[in-house]
Design an enzyme around this catalytic site. Sequence first.
Site, mmCIF file in Angstrom:
data_model
loop_
_atom_site.group_PDB
_atom_site.id
_atom_site.type_symbol
_atom_site.label_atom_id
_atom_site.label_comp_id
_atom_site.label_asym_id
_atom_site.label_seq_id
_atom_site.Cartn_x
_atom_site.Cartn_y
_atom_site.Cartn_z
ATOM 1 N N CYS A 59 0.395 -26.334 -25.874
ATOM 2 C CA CYS A 59 0.551 -27.124 -25.807
ATOM 3 C C CYS A 59 2.342 -28.141 -26.094
ATOM 4 C CB CYS A 59 0.282 -28.978 -26.609
ATOM 5 S SG CYS A 59 0.613 -28.742 -27.623
ATOM 6 N N HIS B 70 9.228 -28.200 -23.359
ATOM 7 C CA HIS B 70 10.399 -28.081 -23.894
ATOM 8 C C HIS B 70 11.354 -28.730 -22.915
ATOM 9 C CE1 HIS B 70 8.656 -23.653 -22.717
ATOM 10 N NE2 HIS B 70 9.143 -24.333 -24.449
ATOM 11 N N ALA C 18 3.857 -28.238 -28.677
ATOM 12 C CA ALA C 18 4.322 -26.423 -29.195
ATOM 13 C C ALA C 18 5.991 -26.918 -28.785
ATOM 14 C CB ALA C 18 3.487 -25.721 -29.272
ATOM 15 N N ARG D 218 6.976 -19.181 -35.977
ATOM 16 C CA ARG D 218 7.657 -19.169 -35.728
ATOM 17 C C ARG D 218 8.813 -17.614 -35.396
ATOM 18 N NH1 ARG D 218 11.622 -21.715 -31.159
ATOM 19 N NH2 ARG D 218 11.736 -20.680 -29.721
HETATM 20 S S1 CFN Z 1 7.970 -21.636 -25.002
HETATM 21 FE FE1 CFN Z 1 9.405 -20.037 -24.748
HETATM 22 S S2 CFN Z 1 11.379 -20.287 -25.558
HETATM 23 S S3 CFN Z 1 9.596 -18.842 -22.766
HETATM 24 FE FE2 CFN Z 1 9.605 -16.976 -24.621
HETATM 25 S S4 CFN Z 1 11.625 -17.410 -24.818
HETATM 26 FE FE3 CFN Z 1 7.607 -17.206 -26.101
HETATM 27 S S5 CFN Z 1 5.691 -17.979 -25.711
HETATM 28 MO MO1 CFN Z 1 6.774 -17.371 -27.764
HETATM 29 S S6 CFN Z 1 7.443 -19.694 -28.194
HETATM 30 FE FE4 CFN Z 1 8.819 -17.672 -28.399
HETATM 31 FE FE5 CFN Z 1 11.249 -17.919 -26.854
HETATM 32 FE FE6 CFN Z 1 11.587 -18.850 -23.567
HETATM 33 FE FE7 CFN Z 1 7.477 -19.686 -26.120
HETATM 34 S S7 CFN Z 1 11.201 -17.776 -28.674
HETATM 35 S S8 CFN Z 1 7.837 -16.013 -28.012
HETATM 36 S S9 CFN Z 1 8.122 -15.717 -23.780
HETATM 37 N N1 CFN Z 1 9.236 -18.353 -25.987
#
Ligand code: CFN
Length: 487
Positions: free
Chosen positions: A62, A195, A65, A96
Amino acid sequence: MGLNIEDNQKMLEEILEAYPEKARKDRQKHFEINNEELINCGKCAIKSNMKSRPGVMTQRGCAYAGSKGVVWGPIKDMVHISHGPVGCGQYSWGTRRNYANGTLGIDNFTAMQVTSDFQETDIVFGGDKKLEVICREIKEMFPLAKGISIQSECPVGLIGDDIEAVSKKMSIELGIPIIPVRCEGFRGVSQSLGHHIANDAIRDFLMGKKELAECGPYDINIIGDYNIGGDAWASRILLEEMGLRVIAQWSGDGTINELAIAHKAKLNLIHCHRSMNYMVTTMEKAYGIPWLEYNFFGPTKTAESLRAIAARFDEYIQENCEKVIAKYTPQMEAIISKFKPRLEGKKVMLLVGGLRARHTLGAYEDLGMEVVGTGYEFAHKDDYEKTFPELPEGTIIYDDPTAYELEELAQRLDIDLMGSGVKEKYVYHKMGIPFRQMHSWDYSGPYHGYDGFKIFAKDMDMTINSPVWSLINSGKTGSLPKKEAGV
Ligand code: CFN
């Protein structure tokens, strides 16, 4: 089955047969079998960034998150309040693995969880007064905290609390920046809008707010590396060896000061474009800072990226870049010659967030592995445009797949490895399919850079070739023949 276009088309149709017609038509638009046209098109994408279909199991998160968990959480010298009922904070606590240097509770608060723990009375009468008290308590308990962010959970938006007014008032009273972030979980269709909201809050409250005493020609920012298992450290070391000076890390192992001085850099290097593209384009417009997307997964992509980065600077950096690549190449060759024979030809499926489903492909390929299906939870059009050219014809590409679709694909493609998240992990284990968590690196990492690839290769081998798979009675007998696996 593998990379045959017609076979995979037919298989997909069979899988979607299970749905009622309306759902089938909708879900069909979220799949593509890669082909020459898609590879060369440049503008082709799958239907994406849409509301998940009600009634199916989605892997998405969400907006809260995306803001608290992803963008703001790793800023280590601030206290981030999960504002609302306790569950959101509890379940996002420490999952995370965004590492940070410092002393816990003194100048590093990343491993702590602060929540306003809403009760019924807060919903009825509002939580603003409680929020003021919490801000004062934080200042008293953690005098070295450099700021506070207020991360709204769903009820805060629903009852209409004025967190902006509280932030303003308390910021003046306590003398530190207090930043309200309107990232209520219900906003948008996934964590992706979180984001964006988080990026906008950085822009509005911190970007450009401080000066850097001494600027240099090689000052750069690492944008969109969250230091999962130490990823940003394994990346920074290469950039520094090349002679560049990293003035800000957004946001893994980052500080509030780094958010405020980043506009002094000469170049923005962006790893996770999905979650922070808004910031590099904003800094480009406001300060004229150019930016470059890079990929530090696997030695092939790492070397390509290092050279692309060096090309933005002078000969001094370019020469250093070649020295860095030459230094690590023998190490990488040794890793590949050790692990490739054990991993060559293994079939992989991925489903991860908004970046890694594309960015990690090169690392698998460096080990001779074959990604037969990949997709994202919350990618947008531009992510898919960049994905097709990275993959051979016949690869299945999916958007926000349901648990059912993914499990069916994995079984029918007879894969050797699934890479996805914790919600999927134990389902696949029970199916007898080796699994790696590609969000948290399965308590391992880093996976970025040359140091990261050594760990990545070892982890993939350890998972796929573990003798345990041949002990599971699941219909799938494991990857190595029993004798070879030592069973
Ligand atoms: S929200 Fe992003 S911030 S998009 Fe990516 S690399 Fe994943 S889903 Mo989990 S939390 Fe994580 Fe990053 Fe960018 Fe999320 S560190 S692994 S593919 N990710």
